[in-house]
Design an enzyme around this catalytic site. Structure first.
Site: not given
Length: 226
Positions: A107, A120
């Site tokens: 990501s 995250y």
């Protein structure tokens, strides 16, 4: 002949990529040996809890907002799952003497901090470290390992964060898309799953034969602002 195996903890997201990439998908690393001739593997794992619309300052205090339970769960899905799948796929390639390609999905949160919640961001930095460690370990077998790191995609997974009590969307998809577009540096193109799929196809192809240990960020330049 190209054989592609897609691993994902979330089936409905993997189907988005399958529209562009024909291959075989399994959701457990235990099944990798059912494709003994596999030479390309794409790993995707994603677990988040918070809306992208929540102001970062509310959630980025390490002392106030870090949940150990949430952190353990996110790390279990995003990192442990990735590590186990990578382990089994690379073992199958080594045993079959296949000069294969492994692509991990990270990501933009793997290269910046402060854009989403701590758990995250931590997990995606770990995925990047896992990819780099695997690269140095598997190169001697002719196996390439890379990452793709997309920015926010307006998919069913993303929209799930905006569901009301009745199960309907509290914000319509076009509103979410407009917000995401407003954050972009590159104007005139709406980021889609096909952009990620094309990046994956490049890394899997002979055009990237000497691309190894690379994190291909697909974000239209948005991380240049962080």
């Amino acid at each position: 002949m190209m054989y592609l195996c897609i691993f994902h903890t979330l089936r409905h997201c993997a189907s988005k990529y399958e529209h562009f990439i024909q291959g075989r998908r399994h959701t457990s690393s235990k099944l990798v040996y059912s494709c003994p001739c596999i030479n390309i593997v794409l790993f995707m794992a994603a677990k988040q809890y918070l809306s992208i619309f929540v102001a970062p300052s509310i959630h980025l205090s390490l002392t106030r907002s870090l949940s150990v339970n949430v952190n353990d769960h996110v790390m279990n899905v995003n990192v442990r799952g990735m590590a186990l799948a990578l382990k089994n796929a690379s073992r199958a390639m080594i045993d079959s003497k296949t000069r294969g390609v492994i692509i991990c999905t990270a990501s933009t949160s793997s290269v910046v901090g402060g854009t989403t919640h701590i758990e995250y961001t931590t997990s995606k930095h770990a995925v990047l470290g896992l990819m780099r460690a695997a690269t140095s370990n598997l190169g001697k077998y002719g196996i390439r390992v890379n990452c793709v790191s997309p920015s926010t995609l307006v998919t069913p997974l993303c929209l799930n964060y905006f569901c009301d009590d009745s199960g309907g969307y509290s914000l319509q998809p076009h509103v979410v898309q407009d917000f995401v577009n407003s954050l972009n540096v590159l104007v005139g193109h709406t980021f889609s799953t096909s952009d990620v799929a094309k990046a994956v196809l490049y890394l899997a192809s002979d055009d990237a034969a000497f691309v190894n240990g690379h994190n291909l960020v697909i974000d239209g330049g948005i991380t240049t602002k962080n």
